[in-house]
Design a protein around this motif. Structure first.
Motif, PDB file in Angstrom:
ATOM      1  N   THR A  47       0.829  -1.206   0.000  1.00  0.00           N
ATOM      2  CA  THR A  47       0.000   0.000   0.000  1.00  0.00           C
ATOM      3  C   THR A  47       0.863   1.254   0.000  1.00  0.00           C
ATOM      4  OG1 THR A  47      -0.267  -0.121   2.407  1.00  0.00           O
ATOM      5  CG2 THR A  47      -2.027  -1.077   1.068  1.00  0.00           C
ATOM      6  N   ALA A  48       2.037   1.189   0.626  1.00  0.00           N
ATOM      7  CA  ALA A  48       2.956   2.339   0.599  1.00  0.00           C
ATOM      8  C   ALA A  48       3.446   2.593  -0.822  1.00  0.00           C
ATOM      9  CB  ALA A  48       4.128   2.103   1.543  1.00  0.00           C
ATOM     10  N   MET A  49       3.752   1.534  -1.566  1.00  0.00           N
ATOM     11  CA  MET A  49       4.176   1.694  -2.959  1.00  0.00           C
ATOM     12  C   MET A  49       3.053   2.324  -3.782  1.00  0.00           C
ATOM     13  SD  MET A  49       6.562  -1.520  -3.699  1.00  0.00           S
ATOM     14  CE  MET A  49       6.144  -2.612  -4.543  1.00  0.00           C
ATOM     15  N   TRP A  50       1.841   1.858  -3.553  1.00  0.00           N
ATOM     16  CA  TRP A  50       0.678   2.387  -4.279  1.00  0.00           C
ATOM     17  C   TRP A  50       0.539   3.894  -4.009  1.00  0.00           C
ATOM     18  CZ3 TRP A  50      -2.846   0.416  -7.717  1.00  0.00           C
ATOM     19  CH2 TRP A  50      -4.024   1.123  -7.913  1.00  0.00           C
ATOM     20  N   PRO A  67      -3.873  -0.987  -3.803  1.00  0.00           N
ATOM     21  CA  PRO A  67      -4.625   0.062  -3.118  1.00  0.00           C
ATOM     22  C   PRO A  67      -4.982  -0.419  -1.708  1.00  0.00           C
ATOM     23  CG  PRO A  67      -6.018  -1.051  -4.721  1.00  0.00           C
ATOM     24  CD  PRO A  67      -4.631  -1.607  -4.882  1.00  0.00           C
ATOM     25  N   ASP A  68      -5.344   0.485  -0.848  1.00  0.00           N
ATOM     26  CA  ASP A  68      -5.721   0.132   0.526  1.00  0.00           C
ATOM     27  C   ASP A  68      -7.148  -0.422   0.497  1.00  0.00           C
ATOM     28  OD1 ASP A  68      -5.912  -0.125   3.250  1.00  0.00           O
ATOM     29  OD2 ASP A  68      -5.903   2.022   3.669  1.00  0.00           O
ATOM     30  N   PHE A  69      -7.270  -1.713   0.172  1.00  0.00           N
ATOM     31  CA  PHE A  69      -8.564  -2.339  -0.056  1.00  0.00           C
ATOM     32  C   PHE A  69      -9.525  -2.175   1.117  1.00  0.00           C
ATOM     33  CE2 PHE A  69      -5.737  -5.013  -2.727  1.00  0.00           C
ATOM     34  CZ  PHE A  69      -6.302  -4.705  -3.951  1.00  0.00           C
ATOM     35  N   HIS A  70      -9.037  -2.354   2.322  1.00  0.00           N
ATOM     36  CA  HIS A  70      -9.901  -2.352   3.492  1.00  0.00           C
ATOM     37  C   HIS A  70      -9.876  -1.029   4.248  1.00  0.00           C
ATOM     38  CE1 HIS A  70     -10.451  -6.593   2.791  1.00  0.00           C
ATOM     39  NE2 HIS A  70      -9.140  -6.750   2.776  1.00  0.00           N
ATOM     40  N   GLY A  71      -9.094  -0.093   3.791  1.00  0.00           N
ATOM     41  CA  GLY A  71      -9.035   1.214   4.434  1.00  0.00           C
ATOM     42  C   GLY A  71      -8.387   1.199   5.808  1.00  0.00           C
ATOM     43  N   ASN A  72      -7.562   0.198   6.087  1.00  0.00           N
ATOM     44  CA  ASN A  72      -6.958   0.113   7.415  1.00  0.00           C
ATOM     45  C   ASN A  72      -5.447   0.280   7.409  1.00  0.00           C
ATOM     46  OD1 ASN A  72      -6.267  -2.315   6.294  1.00  0.00           O
ATOM     47  ND2 ASN A  72      -7.177  -3.583   7.882  1.00  0.00           N
ATOM     48  N   ALA A  74      -3.634   2.968   7.319  1.00  0.00           N
ATOM     49  CA  ALA A  74      -3.191   4.049   8.199  1.00  0.00           C
ATOM     50  C   ALA A  74      -3.124   3.593   9.658  1.00  0.00           C
ATOM     51  CB  ALA A  74      -4.122   5.246   8.069  1.00  0.00           C
ATOM     52  N   SER A  75      -4.080   2.786  10.083  1.00  0.00           N
ATOM     53  CA  SER A  75      -4.068   2.329  11.481  1.00  0.00           C
ATOM     54  C   SER A  75      -3.189   1.097  11.673  1.00  0.00           C
ATOM     55  CB  SER A  75      -5.491   2.033  11.960  1.00  0.00           C
ATOM     56  OG  SER A  75      -6.060   0.989  11.198  1.00  0.00           O
ATOM     57  N   LEU A  76      -3.067   0.266  10.646  1.00  0.00           N
ATOM     58  CA  LEU A  76      -2.295  -0.972  10.760  1.00  0.00           C
ATOM     59  C   LEU A  76      -0.800  -0.736  10.599  1.00  0.00           C
ATOM     60  CD1 LEU A  76      -2.284  -4.119  10.890  1.00  0.00           C
ATOM     61  CD2 LEU A  76      -2.497  -4.080   8.404  1.00  0.00           C
ATOM     62  N   CYS A  77      -0.442   0.114   9.675  1.00  0.00           N
ATOM     63  CA  CYS A  77       0.961   0.283   9.302  1.00  0.00           C
ATOM     64  C   CYS A  77       1.579   1.447  10.061  1.00  0.00           C
ATOM     65  CB  CYS A  77       1.073   0.539   7.806  1.00  0.00           C
ATOM     66  SG  CYS A  77       0.260  -0.728   6.801  1.00  0.00           S
ATOM     67  N   SER A  78       2.651   1.160  10.750  1.00  0.00           N
ATOM     68  CA  SER A  78       3.376   2.235  11.412  1.00  0.00           C
ATOM     69  C   SER A  78       4.241   2.908  10.368  1.00  0.00           C
ATOM     70  CB  SER A  78       4.226   1.679  12.551  1.00  0.00           C
ATOM     71  OG  SER A  78       5.165   0.773  12.034  1.00  0.00           O
ATOM     72  N   PRO A  79       4.692   4.110  10.632  1.00  0.00           N
ATOM     73  CA  PRO A  79       5.586   4.734   9.654  1.00  0.00           C
ATOM     74  C   PRO A  79       6.776   3.814   9.402  1.00  0.00           C
ATOM     75  CG  PRO A  79       4.986   6.293  11.345  1.00  0.00           C
ATOM     76  CD  PRO A  79       4.454   4.951  11.768  1.00  0.00           C
ATOM     77  N   GLN A  80       7.024   3.535   8.161  1.00  0.00           N
ATOM     78  CA  GLN A  80       8.101   2.616   7.820  1.00  0.00           C
ATOM     79  C   GLN A  80       8.889   3.175   6.649  1.00  0.00           C
ATOM     80  OE1 GLN A  80       6.548  -1.119   6.524  1.00  0.00           O
ATOM     81  NE2 GLN A  80       4.971  -0.217   5.269  1.00  0.00           N
ATOM     82  N   ILE A  81      10.063   2.617   6.439  1.00  0.00           N
ATOM     83  CA  ILE A  81      10.896   3.038   5.324  1.00  0.00           C
ATOM     84  C   ILE A  81      10.262   2.496   4.049  1.00  0.00           C
ATOM     85  CG2 ILE A  81      13.152   2.812   4.229  1.00  0.00           C
ATOM     86  CD1 ILE A  81      14.346   2.548   7.013  1.00  0.00           C
ATOM     87  N   THR A  82       9.998   3.362   3.107  1.00  0.00           N
ATOM     88  CA  THR A  82       9.372   2.948   1.865  1.00  0.00           C
ATOM     89  C   THR A  82      10.415   2.472   0.873  1.00  0.00           C
ATOM     90  OG1 THR A  82       9.486   5.163   0.959  1.00  0.00           O
ATOM     91  CG2 THR A  82       7.499   4.599   2.193  1.00  0.00           C
ATOM     92  N   HIS A  83       9.958   1.847  -0.165  1.00  0.00           N
ATOM     93  CA  HIS A  83      10.860   1.324  -1.199  1.00  0.00           C
ATOM     94  C   HIS A  83      11.689   2.461  -1.803  1.00  0.00           C
ATOM     95  CE1 HIS A  83      12.269  -1.375  -4.285  1.00  0.00           C
ATOM     96  NE2 HIS A  83      11.878  -0.532  -5.226  1.00  0.00           N
ATOM     97  N   GLY A  84      11.078   3.600  -2.055  1.00  0.00           N
ATOM     98  CA  GLY A  84      11.798   4.740  -2.610  1.00  0.00           C
ATOM     99  C   GLY A  84      12.855   5.263  -1.658  1.00  0.00           C
ATOM    100  N   GLN A  85      12.552   5.295  -0.379  1.00  0.00           N
ATOM    101  CA  GLN A  85      13.530   5.748   0.615  1.00  0.00           C
ATOM    102  C   GLN A  85      14.693   4.768   0.710  1.00  0.00           C
ATOM    103  OE1 GLN A  85      10.819   6.022   3.899  1.00  0.00           O
ATOM    104  NE2 GLN A  85      10.645   8.244   3.742  1.00  0.00           N
ATOM    105  N   GLN A  86      14.418   3.463   0.552  1.00  0.00           N
ATOM    106  CA  GLN A  86      15.488   2.472   0.584  1.00  0.00           C
ATOM    107  C   GLN A  86      16.434   2.686  -0.586  1.00  0.00           C
ATOM    108  OE1 GLN A  86      13.355  -1.220   0.565  1.00  0.00           O
ATOM    109  NE2 GLN A  86      13.163  -1.299   2.775  1.00  0.00           N
ATOM    110  N   LEU A  87      15.879   2.947  -1.756  1.00  0.00           N
ATOM    111  CA  LEU A  87      16.714   3.163  -2.935  1.00  0.00           C
ATOM    112  C   LEU A  87      17.540   4.440  -2.793  1.00  0.00           C
ATOM    113  CD1 LEU A  87      14.278   2.201  -5.831  1.00  0.00           C
ATOM    114  CD2 LEU A  87      16.195   0.875  -4.957  1.00  0.00           C
ATOM    115  N   ALA A  88      16.942   5.484  -2.232  1.00  0.00           N
ATOM    116  CA  ALA A  88      17.654   6.752  -2.082  1.00  0.00           C
ATOM    117  C   ALA A  88      18.789   6.638  -1.079  1.00  0.00           C
ATOM    118  CB  ALA A  88      16.676   7.839  -1.649  1.00  0.00           C
ATOM    119  N   SER A  89      18.665   5.754  -0.106  1.00  0.00           N
ATOM    120  CA  SER A  89      19.692   5.641   0.921  1.00  0.00           C
ATOM    121  C   SER A  89      20.874   4.782   0.481  1.00  0.00           C
ATOM    122  CB  SER A  89      19.095   5.063   2.209  1.00  0.00           C
ATOM    123  OG  SER A  89      18.689   3.726   2.010  1.00  0.00           O
ATOM    124  N   ARG A  90      20.789   4.141  -0.670  1.00  0.00           N
ATOM    125  CA  ARG A  90      21.889   3.278  -1.149  1.00  0.00           C
ATOM    126  C   ARG A  90      22.989   4.052  -1.757  1.00  0.00           C
ATOM    127  NH1 ARG A  90      18.746  -1.939  -3.632  1.00  0.00           N
ATOM    128  NH2 ARG A  90      17.864  -2.576  -1.684  1.00  0.00           N
TER     129      ARG A  90
END
Length: 90
Positions: A47-50, A67-72, A74-90
């Motif tokens: 969902t973060a990639m989407w 897509p966030d099929f169930h709309g949850n 935001a409540s389920l996922c804590s702030p995490q490193i996204t795929h784009g942030q991982q690539l930028a940090s390399r």
């Protein structure tokens, strides 16, 4: 072997079998919890990639992830490193 010795051996055998069954049950429950956590992590990553692709202006048919099929997300996922942030940090 005396009757008393047979009774003790039977009691010990039943206790060992009961312990093994209990241990197997607990092991399966723990494996299920790990699998659920892995599923949640995958859901959050996808969902973060989407959402990243949406912010970048991609149409729905061109976005990666889900897509966030169930709309949850935001409540389920804590702030995490996204795929784009991982690539930028390399």
């Amino acid at each position: 072997m005396t009757d008393t010795a047979r009774k003790h051996r039977s009691a010990i055998t039943l206790a060992v079998i009961g312990g093994l069954v209990t241990l197997a049950s607990l092991t399966q429950q723990n494996d299920g919890a790990r699998q659920l956590s892995a599923s949640e992590a995958e859901y959050c990553e996808m969902t973060a990639m989407w959402q990243e692709d949406a912010k970048a202006g991609f149409t729905e048919s061109q976005r990666r992830g889900w897509p966030d099929f169930h709309g949850n997300a935001a409540s389920l996922c804590s702030p995490q490193i996204t795929h784009g942030q991982q690539l930028a940090s390399r």
